[in-house]
Design a protein around this motif. Structure first.
Motif, PDB file in Angstrom:
ATOM      1  N   LYS A  22      51.889 109.051 117.933  1.00 56.81           N
ATOM      2  CA  LYS A  22      52.773 108.254 117.083  1.00 56.81           C
ATOM      3  C   LYS A  22      52.172 106.912 116.658  1.00 56.81           C
ATOM      4  N   ILE A  26      49.108 106.182 116.118  1.00 60.22           N
ATOM      5  CA  ILE A  26      48.092 106.488 115.106  1.00 60.22           C
ATOM      6  C   ILE A  26      48.762 106.806 113.769  1.00 60.22           C
ATOM      7  N   LEU A  27      49.834 107.614 113.809  1.00 60.48           N
ATOM      8  CA  LEU A  27      50.565 107.933 112.578  1.00 60.48           C
ATOM      9  C   LEU A  27      51.190 106.693 111.955  1.00 60.48           C
ATOM     10  N   ILE A  55      50.140 103.588 112.134  1.00 55.42           N
ATOM     11  CA  ILE A  55      49.093 102.777 111.502  1.00 55.42           C
ATOM     12  C   ILE A  55      48.604 103.424 110.210  1.00 55.42           C
ATOM     13  N   LEU A  56      48.405 104.742 110.233  1.00 57.64           N
ATOM     14  CA  LEU A  56      47.913 105.428 109.038  1.00 57.64           C
ATOM     15  C   LEU A  56      48.917 105.423 107.888  1.00 57.64           C
ATOM     16  N   THR A  57      50.194 105.409 108.221  1.00 58.79           N
ATOM     17  CA  THR A  57      51.224 105.465 107.175  1.00 58.79           C
ATOM     18  C   THR A  57      51.858 104.102 106.916  1.00 58.79           C
ATOM     19  N   LEU A  58      51.222 103.035 107.388  1.00 58.40           N
ATOM     20  CA  LEU A  58      51.805 101.700 107.237  1.00 58.40           C
ATOM     21  C   LEU A  58      52.089 101.320 105.778  1.00 58.40           C
ATOM     22  N   THR A 106      55.180 103.128 104.779  1.00 54.46           N
ATOM     23  CA  THR A 106      56.326 102.594 105.518  1.00 54.46           C
ATOM     24  C   THR A 106      56.783 101.279 104.907  1.00 54.46           C
ATOM     25  N   VAL A 133      57.918 109.982 110.383  1.00 47.50           N
ATOM     26  CA  VAL A 133      56.947 109.924 111.484  1.00 47.50           C
ATOM     27  C   VAL A 133      57.584 110.450 112.769  1.00 47.50           C
TER      28      VAL A 133
END
Length: 114
Positions: free
Chosen positions: A48, A50-51, A53-56, A59, A70
């Motif tokens: 979670k 990692i997800l 940060i990658l989808t910041l 978001t 997420v």
């Protein structure tokens, strides 16, 4: 240590209740719910962040609403990794994450009062 066990038990009970409420969200028995609670905790601790940060950027654009997606992805992944815990797709996982949060909050509130 007792707080950890209590949190684990509350999560397993919340998963069992959520499986009863949400179609497409199934837990075979309480043993599977206990295992799923452990796997969900590990997925939330490792995958979670990692997800998130990658989808910041996404978001931020959606004003935080993408975090629901997420959460759904982490529950769906836990369903793939856990025998006896099945999530039929992303939509049941999304609805399940919302119900799981609400049920878990109510149970935690009740346990804290006792």
């Amino acid at each position: 240590m007792p707080q950890f066990l209590l949190t684990w038990l509350v999560t397993a009970i919340s998963l069992a209740i959520t499986a009863y409420i949400v179609p497409g969200f199934a837990v075979r028995d309480f043993g599977a719910a206990l295992i799923a609670a452990v796997i969900l905790g590990l997925v939330n601790a490792i995958v979670k962040p990692i997800l998130v940060i990658l989808t910041l950027p996404l978001t931020i654009i959606t004003l935080g609403l993408f975090l629901f997606v997420v959460n759904a992805i982490t529950i769906w992944l836990a369903g793939l990794l856990t025998p006896g815990f099945d999530v039929a797709g992303l939509l049941p996982a999304l609805l399940g994450s919302i119900v799981l949060t609400l049920v878990g909050s109510v149970i935690s509130l009740l346990v804290d009062r006792v």
